[in-house]
Design a protein around this motif. Structure first.
Motif, PDB file in Angstrom:
ATOM      1  N   ALA A 199      40.527  12.010  75.528  1.00  0.00           N
ATOM      2  CA  ALA A 199      39.184  11.451  75.431  1.00  0.00           C
ATOM      3  C   ALA A 199      39.255  10.009  74.943  1.00  0.00           C
ATOM      4  CB  ALA A 199      38.331  12.280  74.476  1.00  0.00           C
ATOM      5  N   VAL A 200      38.221   9.241  75.306  1.00  0.00           N
ATOM      6  CA  VAL A 200      38.182   7.821  74.958  1.00  0.00           C
ATOM      7  C   VAL A 200      36.841   7.504  74.300  1.00  0.00           C
ATOM      8  CG1 VAL A 200      38.212   5.462  75.874  1.00  0.00           C
ATOM      9  CG2 VAL A 200      39.713   7.201  76.871  1.00  0.00           C
ATOM     10  N   ILE A 201      36.906   6.880  73.143  1.00  0.00           N
ATOM     11  CA  ILE A 201      35.698   6.325  72.527  1.00  0.00           C
ATOM     12  C   ILE A 201      35.707   4.842  72.855  1.00  0.00           C
ATOM     13  CG2 ILE A 201      34.403   5.966  70.389  1.00  0.00           C
ATOM     14  CD1 ILE A 201      35.982   8.322  69.179  1.00  0.00           C
ATOM     15  N   CYS A 202      34.569   4.356  73.361  1.00  0.00           N
ATOM     16  CA  CYS A 202      34.560   3.014  73.904  1.00  0.00           C
ATOM     17  C   CYS A 202      33.448   2.178  73.280  1.00  0.00           C
ATOM     18  CB  CYS A 202      34.361   3.113  75.420  1.00  0.00           C
ATOM     19  SG  CYS A 202      35.097   1.771  76.310  1.00  0.00           S
ATOM     20  N   ASP A 203      33.773   0.970  72.900  1.00  0.00           N
ATOM     21  CA  ASP A 203      32.778  -0.005  72.480  1.00  0.00           C
ATOM     22  C   ASP A 203      31.913  -0.367  73.699  1.00  0.00           C
ATOM     23  OD1 ASP A 203      31.598  -2.204  70.975  1.00  0.00           O
ATOM     24  OD2 ASP A 203      32.898  -3.506  72.161  1.00  0.00           O
ATOM     25  N   LEU A 204      30.716  -0.875  73.452  1.00  0.00           N
ATOM     26  CA  LEU A 204      29.827  -1.235  74.566  1.00  0.00           C
ATOM     27  C   LEU A 204      29.885  -2.733  74.892  1.00  0.00           C
ATOM     28  CD1 LEU A 204      27.595  -0.362  76.587  1.00  0.00           C
ATOM     29  CD2 LEU A 204      25.914  -0.846  74.773  1.00  0.00           C
ATOM     30  N   ASP A 205      29.380  -3.555  73.963  1.00  0.00           N
ATOM     31  CA  ASP A 205      29.197  -4.979  74.276  1.00  0.00           C
ATOM     32  C   ASP A 205      30.506  -5.739  74.343  1.00  0.00           C
ATOM     33  OD1 ASP A 205      26.329  -5.712  74.592  1.00  0.00           O
ATOM     34  OD2 ASP A 205      26.205  -4.564  72.729  1.00  0.00           O
ATOM     35  N   ASN A 206      30.692  -6.401  75.459  1.00  0.00           N
ATOM     36  CA  ASN A 206      31.888  -7.184  75.770  1.00  0.00           C
ATOM     37  C   ASN A 206      33.127  -6.313  75.994  1.00  0.00           C
ATOM     38  OD1 ASN A 206      31.214  -9.778  76.295  1.00  0.00           O
ATOM     39  ND2 ASN A 206      31.393 -10.503  74.190  1.00  0.00           N
ATOM     40  N   THR A 207      32.928  -4.980  76.041  1.00  0.00           N
ATOM     41  CA  THR A 207      34.015  -4.080  76.450  1.00  0.00           C
ATOM     42  C   THR A 207      33.629  -3.414  77.779  1.00  0.00           C
ATOM     43  OG1 THR A 207      34.748  -3.689  74.185  1.00  0.00           O
ATOM     44  CG2 THR A 207      35.357  -2.039  75.816  1.00  0.00           C
TER      45      THR A 207
ATOM     46  N   ASP B 213      36.109  -2.309  65.991  1.00  0.00           N
ATOM     47  CA  ASP B 213      36.652  -1.266  66.873  1.00  0.00           C
ATOM     48  C   ASP B 213      38.051  -0.794  66.448  1.00  0.00           C
ATOM     49  OD1 ASP B 213      34.386  -1.670  68.594  1.00  0.00           O
ATOM     50  OD2 ASP B 213      35.383  -3.457  69.366  1.00  0.00           O
ATOM     51  N   ILE B 214      38.958  -1.732  66.302  1.00  0.00           N
ATOM     52  CA  ILE B 214      40.358  -1.374  66.024  1.00  0.00           C
ATOM     53  C   ILE B 214      40.491  -0.839  64.590  1.00  0.00           C
ATOM     54  CG2 ILE B 214      42.729  -2.256  65.886  1.00  0.00           C
ATOM     55  CD1 ILE B 214      41.414  -2.023  68.784  1.00  0.00           C
ATOM     56  N   LEU B 215      39.832  -1.497  63.657  1.00  0.00           N
ATOM     57  CA  LEU B 215      39.893  -1.027  62.266  1.00  0.00           C
ATOM     58  C   LEU B 215      39.322   0.390  62.134  1.00  0.00           C
ATOM     59  CD1 LEU B 215      40.513  -1.481  59.300  1.00  0.00           C
ATOM     60  CD2 LEU B 215      38.404  -2.811  59.090  1.00  0.00           C
ATOM     61  N   ALA B 216      38.190   0.635  62.743  1.00  0.00           N
ATOM     62  CA  ALA B 216      37.583   1.980  62.670  1.00  0.00           C
ATOM     63  C   ALA B 216      38.508   3.020  63.288  1.00  0.00           C
ATOM     64  CB  ALA B 216      36.231   1.985  63.387  1.00  0.00           C
ATOM     65  N   GLY B 217      39.051   2.704  64.457  1.00  0.00           N
ATOM     66  CA  GLY B 217      39.929   3.655  65.151  1.00  0.00           C
ATOM     67  C   GLY B 217      41.187   3.948  64.358  1.00  0.00           C
ATOM     68  N   ASN B 218      41.798   2.914  63.810  1.00  0.00           N
ATOM     69  CA  ASN B 218      43.025   3.118  63.033  1.00  0.00           C
ATOM     70  C   ASN B 218      42.748   3.893  61.747  1.00  0.00           C
ATOM     71  OD1 ASN B 218      44.797   1.915  64.818  1.00  0.00           O
ATOM     72  ND2 ASN B 218      44.669  -0.105  63.859  1.00  0.00           N
ATOM     73  N   ARG B 219      41.604   3.648  61.140  1.00  0.00           N
ATOM     74  CA  ARG B 219      41.272   4.373  59.901  1.00  0.00           C
ATOM     75  C   ARG B 219      41.184   5.869  60.155  1.00  0.00           C
ATOM     76  NH1 ARG B 219      36.100   2.605  57.051  1.00  0.00           N
ATOM     77  NH2 ARG B 219      37.010   3.724  55.316  1.00  0.00           N
ATOM     78  N   LEU B 220      40.818   6.223  61.376  1.00  0.00           N
ATOM     79  CA  LEU B 220      40.641   7.636  61.702  1.00  0.00           C
ATOM     80  C   LEU B 220      41.873   8.232  62.395  1.00  0.00           C
ATOM     81  CD1 LEU B 220      38.135   9.266  61.047  1.00  0.00           C
ATOM     82  CD2 LEU B 220      37.322   8.906  63.354  1.00  0.00           C
ATOM     83  N   GLY B 221      42.889   7.409  62.612  1.00  0.00           N
ATOM     84  CA  GLY B 221      44.114   7.904  63.232  1.00  0.00           C
ATOM     85  C   GLY B 221      44.056   8.044  64.735  1.00  0.00           C
ATOM     86  N   LEU B 222      43.163   7.275  65.370  1.00  0.00           N
ATOM     87  CA  LEU B 222      43.102   7.290  66.833  1.00  0.00           C
ATOM     88  C   LEU B 222      44.147   6.322  67.388  1.00  0.00           C
ATOM     89  CD1 LEU B 222      39.229   6.973  67.454  1.00  0.00           C
ATOM     90  CD2 LEU B 222      40.531   8.980  66.766  1.00  0.00           C
ATOM     91  N   THR B 223      44.460   6.454  68.656  1.00  0.00           N
ATOM     92  CA  THR B 223      45.241   5.439  69.348  1.00  0.00           C
ATOM     93  C   THR B 223      44.294   4.284  69.655  1.00  0.00           C
ATOM     94  OG1 THR B 223      46.738   7.058  70.326  1.00  0.00           O
ATOM     95  CG2 THR B 223      46.559   4.927  71.442  1.00  0.00           C
ATOM     96  N   THR B 224      44.631   3.082  69.216  1.00  0.00           N
ATOM     97  CA  THR B 224      43.694   1.968  69.369  1.00  0.00           C
ATOM     98  C   THR B 224      44.143   1.004  70.461  1.00  0.00           C
ATOM     99  OG1 THR B 224      44.814   0.917  67.490  1.00  0.00           O
ATOM    100  CG2 THR B 224      42.737   2.050  67.036  1.00  0.00           C
ATOM    101  N   ILE B 225      43.169   0.613  71.281  1.00  0.00           N
ATOM    102  CA  ILE B 225      43.454  -0.257  72.422  1.00  0.00           C
ATOM    103  C   ILE B 225      42.497  -1.449  72.386  1.00  0.00           C
ATOM    104  CG2 ILE B 225      43.638  -0.417  74.930  1.00  0.00           C
ATOM    105  CD1 ILE B 225      44.023   2.655  74.995  1.00  0.00           C
ATOM    106  N   LEU B 226      43.076  -2.643  72.258  1.00  0.00           N
ATOM    107  CA  LEU B 226      42.278  -3.875  72.226  1.00  0.00           C
ATOM    108  C   LEU B 226      42.164  -4.463  73.620  1.00  0.00           C
ATOM    109  CD1 LEU B 226      40.927  -6.044  70.288  1.00  0.00           C
ATOM    110  CD2 LEU B 226      43.108  -7.274  70.447  1.00  0.00           C
TER     111      LEU B 226
ATOM    112  N   ASP C 153      44.183  13.193  69.836  1.00  0.00           N
ATOM    113  CA  ASP C 153      44.083  13.248  71.301  1.00  0.00           C
ATOM    114  C   ASP C 153      43.115  12.204  71.850  1.00  0.00           C
ATOM    115  OD1 ASP C 153      45.485  15.490  70.621  1.00  0.00           O
ATOM    116  OD2 ASP C 153      44.315  16.884  71.820  1.00  0.00           O
ATOM    117  N   THR C 154      42.786  11.198  71.022  1.00  0.00           N
ATOM    118  CA  THR C 154      41.696  10.295  71.358  1.00  0.00           C
ATOM    119  C   THR C 154      42.108   8.836  71.214  1.00  0.00           C
ATOM    120  OG1 THR C 154      40.218  11.979  70.454  1.00  0.00           O
ATOM    121  CG2 THR C 154      39.261   9.804  70.878  1.00  0.00           C
ATOM    122  N   ALA C 155      41.596   8.009  72.128  1.00  0.00           N
ATOM    123  CA  ALA C 155      41.808   6.564  72.042  1.00  0.00           C
ATOM    124  C   ALA C 155      40.494   5.874  71.721  1.00  0.00           C
ATOM    125  CB  ALA C 155      42.367   6.028  73.354  1.00  0.00           C
ATOM    126  N   MET C 156      40.586   4.788  70.968  1.00  0.00           N
ATOM    127  CA  MET C 156      39.435   3.916  70.720  1.00  0.00           C
ATOM    128  C   MET C 156      39.695   2.607  71.437  1.00  0.00           C
ATOM    129  SD  MET C 156      36.543   3.258  68.998  1.00  0.00           S
ATOM    130  CE  MET C 156      35.681   1.786  69.606  1.00  0.00           C
TER     131      MET C 156
END
Ligand code: MG
Length: 172
Positions: free
Chosen positions: A32-40, A127-140, A116-119
């Protein structure tokens, strides 16, 4: 750089969300992927869903990979409308990244654990800070347009350049 530096370091850097491929996600067992909206997913404050975004979402859906928007926008009716148009979940209201609460809501909507999730997002300090704090795979990703909130433009982007210590990924 230590713990704070680690939390601000994306696992993967790509130019555009379309570069977040099914193969890349599968290799990391991401469902699963959690995705930012604006400018993403769309240009800042725009309602234009580009054809390549629609295509990317269809590709993920075909593989059973769920997507949920987590946005810090104040314009919640626009958020709801865009999520409905894209046919994906959204965290209701302001996700308040880098706080974890919004992303936890996203995980429960998607029915997946953090492992099992990417941010995916264009900003390190939300985006990246929130994802890393929760242990997600982070993609900039690179911001889709140079247009953005003035505070983001002046303060966050300058700090991002210092933390990233170099250019972002060039567009392919
Ligand atoms: Mg953004």
């Amino acid at each position: 750089m230590g713990r704070i530096g680690d939390l601000l370091t994306p696992d993967i850097i790509v130019a555009h969300v379309r570069d977040v491929t099914v193969e890349m996600l599968r290799a990391r067992r991401i469902r699963a992927v959690i995705c930012d909206l604006d400018n993403t997913l769309v240009p800042w404050r725009s309602d234009d869903i580009a054809r390549e975004i629609t295509g990317w979402l269809l590709g993920l859906r075909a593989e059973g990979i769920g997507v949920c928007i987590a946005s810090n926008t104040r314009h919640t009716s626009r958020l709801e409308r865009l999520a409905a148009q894209m046919g994906i979940f959204h965290v209701p209201g302001n996700a308040a990244k880098p706080r974890r609460r919004g992303l936890r809501i996203a995980l429960s909507l998607l029915g997946v654990p953090p492992s099992d999730t990417a941010m995916v997002g264009d900003q390190l300090f939300t985006d990246i800070l929130a994802g890393n704090r929760l242990g997600l795979t982070t993609i900039l990703v690179n911001p889709l347009t140079p247009r953005e909130f003035i505070g983001t433009k002046i303060i966050s982007r300058t700090a991002e350049r210092i933390v990233l210590r170099g250019p972002r990924k060039r567009a392919l």
